[in-house]
Design a protein around this motif. Structure first.
Motif, PDB file in Angstrom:
ATOM      1  N   LEU A  15       0.845  -1.189   0.000  1.00 56.33           N
ATOM      2  CA  LEU A  15       0.000   0.000   0.000  1.00 56.33           C
ATOM      3  C   LEU A  15       0.880   1.237   0.000  1.00 56.33           C
ATOM      4  N   GLY A  16       0.271   2.383  -0.024  1.00 60.98           N
ATOM      5  CA  GLY A  16       1.006   3.637  -0.032  1.00 60.98           C
ATOM      6  C   GLY A  16       1.080   4.200  -1.430  1.00 60.98           C
ATOM      7  N   LYS A  17       1.476   5.455  -1.536  1.00 67.18           N
ATOM      8  CA  LYS A  17       1.518   6.136  -2.830  1.00 67.18           C
ATOM      9  C   LYS A  17       2.394   5.420  -3.845  1.00 67.18           C
ATOM     10  N   SER A  18       3.495   4.881  -3.405  1.00 70.28           N
ATOM     11  CA  SER A  18       4.413   4.186  -4.303  1.00 70.28           C
ATOM     12  C   SER A  18       4.369   2.681  -4.126  1.00 70.28           C
ATOM     13  N   GLY A  19       3.425   2.205  -3.324  1.00 71.12           N
ATOM     14  CA  GLY A  19       3.372   0.776  -3.038  1.00 71.12           C
ATOM     15  C   GLY A  19       4.542   0.322  -2.200  1.00 71.12           C
ATOM     16  N   ASN A  20       5.099   1.256  -1.434  1.00 70.67           N
ATOM     17  CA  ASN A  20       6.313   0.939  -0.681  1.00 70.67           C
ATOM     18  C   ASN A  20       6.058   0.574   0.778  1.00 70.67           C
ATOM     19  N   VAL A  70      -9.430 -11.079   9.403  1.00 74.41           N
ATOM     20  CA  VAL A  70     -10.526 -10.619   8.548  1.00 74.41           C
ATOM     21  C   VAL A  70     -10.852  -9.159   8.825  1.00 74.41           C
ATOM     22  N   ALA A  71     -10.831  -8.756  10.084  1.00 77.66           N
ATOM     23  CA  ALA A  71     -11.129  -7.358  10.416  1.00 77.66           C
ATOM     24  C   ALA A  71     -10.111  -6.420   9.774  1.00 77.66           C
ATOM     25  N   GLN A  72      -8.869  -6.824   9.729  1.00 78.54           N
ATOM     26  CA  GLN A  72      -7.819  -6.019   9.108  1.00 78.54           C
ATOM     27  C   GLN A  72      -8.051  -5.936   7.592  1.00 78.54           C
ATOM     28  N   ALA A  73      -8.396  -7.054   6.977  1.00 76.01           N
ATOM     29  CA  ALA A  73      -8.690  -7.060   5.541  1.00 76.01           C
ATOM     30  C   ALA A  73      -9.881  -6.159   5.236  1.00 76.01           C
ATOM     31  N   ALA A  74     -10.913  -6.235   6.060  1.00 81.91           N
ATOM     32  CA  ALA A  74     -12.102  -5.399   5.853  1.00 81.91           C
ATOM     33  C   ALA A  74     -11.742  -3.921   5.964  1.00 81.91           C
ATOM     34  N   ASP A  75     -10.922  -3.564   6.937  1.00 80.80           N
ATOM     35  CA  ASP A  75     -10.506  -2.170   7.095  1.00 80.80           C
ATOM     36  C   ASP A  75      -9.769  -1.682   5.850  1.00 80.80           C
ATOM     37  N   ILE A  76      -8.877  -2.479   5.339  1.00 82.57           N
ATOM     38  CA  ILE A  76      -8.124  -2.093   4.140  1.00 82.57           C
ATOM     39  C   ILE A  76      -9.067  -1.958   2.952  1.00 82.57           C
ATOM     40  N   LEU A  77      -9.960  -2.924   2.788  1.00 84.08           N
ATOM     41  CA  LEU A  77     -10.906  -2.876   1.666  1.00 84.08           C
ATOM     42  C   LEU A  77     -11.832  -1.671   1.740  1.00 84.08           C
ATOM     43  N   LEU A  78     -12.263  -1.325   2.935  1.00 78.73           N
ATOM     44  CA  LEU A  78     -13.228  -0.237   3.098  1.00 78.73           C
ATOM     45  C   LEU A  78     -12.585   1.143   3.180  1.00 78.73           C
ATOM     46  N   ASN A  79     -11.378   1.226   3.706  1.00 77.18           N
ATOM     47  CA  ASN A  79     -10.799   2.535   4.004  1.00 77.18           C
ATOM     48  C   ASN A  79      -9.482   2.877   3.326  1.00 77.18           C
ATOM     49  N   ARG A  80      -8.732   1.861   2.890  1.00 80.05           N
ATOM     50  CA  ARG A  80      -7.384   2.163   2.394  1.00 80.05           C
ATOM     51  C   ARG A  80      -7.065   1.508   1.052  1.00 80.05           C
ATOM     52  N   TRP A  81      -8.089   1.092   0.333  1.00 83.08           N
ATOM     53  CA  TRP A  81      -7.863   0.395  -0.933  1.00 83.08           C
ATOM     54  C   TRP A  81      -7.272   1.368  -1.948  1.00 83.08           C
ATOM     55  N   PRO A  82      -6.131   1.033  -2.560  1.00 85.73           N
ATOM     56  CA  PRO A  82      -5.424   1.983  -3.418  1.00 85.73           C
ATOM     57  C   PRO A  82      -5.883   2.017  -4.876  1.00 85.73           C
ATOM     58  N   ALA A  83      -6.745   1.110  -5.260  1.00 87.05           N
ATOM     59  CA  ALA A  83      -7.148   0.997  -6.661  1.00 87.05           C
ATOM     60  C   ALA A  83      -8.633   1.311  -6.803  1.00 87.05           C
ATOM     61  N   PRO A  84      -9.054   1.598  -8.027  1.00 88.11           N
ATOM     62  CA  PRO A  84     -10.492   1.799  -8.237  1.00 88.11           C
ATOM     63  C   PRO A  84     -11.279   0.545  -7.845  1.00 88.11           C
ATOM     64  N   GLY A 114     -13.426  -2.493  -8.101  1.00 84.26           N
ATOM     65  CA  GLY A 114     -13.736  -3.434  -9.173  1.00 84.26           C
ATOM     66  C   GLY A 114     -14.631  -4.542  -8.647  1.00 84.26           C
ATOM     67  N   ARG A 115     -14.976  -5.457  -9.514  1.00 81.58           N
ATOM     68  CA  ARG A 115     -15.861  -6.566  -9.157  1.00 81.58           C
ATOM     69  C   ARG A 115     -15.284  -7.415  -8.028  1.00 81.58           C
ATOM     70  N   LYS A 116     -14.007  -7.730  -8.095  1.00 79.00           N
ATOM     71  CA  LYS A 116     -13.393  -8.579  -7.066  1.00 79.00           C
ATOM     72  C   LYS A 116     -13.230  -7.823  -5.746  1.00 79.00           C
ATOM     73  N   HIS A 117     -13.008  -6.526  -5.823  1.00 80.68           N
ATOM     74  CA  HIS A 117     -12.928  -5.708  -4.619  1.00 80.68           C
ATOM     75  C   HIS A 117     -14.267  -5.725  -3.888  1.00 80.68           C
ATOM     76  N   ILE A 118     -15.333  -5.541  -4.606  1.00 76.43           N
ATOM     77  CA  ILE A 118     -16.673  -5.548  -4.001  1.00 76.43           C
ATOM     78  C   ILE A 118     -16.986  -6.924  -3.416  1.00 76.43           C
ATOM     79  N   ALA A 119     -16.633  -7.978  -4.139  1.00 78.44           N
ATOM     80  CA  ALA A 119     -16.865  -9.342  -3.641  1.00 78.44           C
ATOM     81  C   ALA A 119     -16.080  -9.589  -2.353  1.00 78.44           C
ATOM     82  N   ALA A 120     -14.854  -9.086  -2.285  1.00 75.73           N
ATOM     83  CA  ALA A 120     -14.033  -9.263  -1.079  1.00 75.73           C
ATOM     84  C   ALA A 120     -14.624  -8.493   0.098  1.00 75.73           C
ATOM     85  N   ARG A 121     -15.104  -7.293  -0.154  1.00 75.77           N
ATOM     86  CA  ARG A 121     -15.745  -6.519   0.916  1.00 75.77           C
ATOM     87  C   ARG A 121     -16.937  -7.284   1.478  1.00 75.77           C
TER      88      ARG A 121
END
Length: 78
Positions: free
Chosen positions: A5-10, A18-32, A34-41
């Motif tokens: 994650l981060g501006k440069s992926g660094n 799972v709670a950590q994954a949900a937080d990243i998906l909902l609040n810190r996802w770096p990409a637009p 997409g279908r798989k992002h929504i499915a993961a959320r």
């Protein structure tokens, strides 16, 4: 699993809950979104509500991270 994650992926994060994954998906996802992002959320939220097993959320998160090109390493057991 590890994701970049981060501006440069660094900034590398190890995602192991799972709670950590949900937080990243909902609040810190770096990409637009997409279908798989929504499915993961949805998968993560279902696990957090006790409606699904953790393995479903993990699989969906890995697929979304791969689609967003932020997956650092794949799980050898997949």
């Amino acid at each position: 699993m590890r994701i970049a994650l981060g501006k440069s992926g660094n900034t590398i994060y190890t995602v192991d809950r799972v709670a950590q994954a949900a937080d990243i998906l909902l609040n810190r996802w770096p990409a637009p979104t997409g279908r798989k992002h929504i499915a993961a959320r949805k998968a993560c939220l279902r696990v957090l509500r006790g409606l699904n097993e953790t393995r479903h959320a993990r699989k969906a998160f890995v697929e979304a991270a791969a689609e967003a090109d932020i997956l650092v390493e794949r799980d050898p057991f997949e």
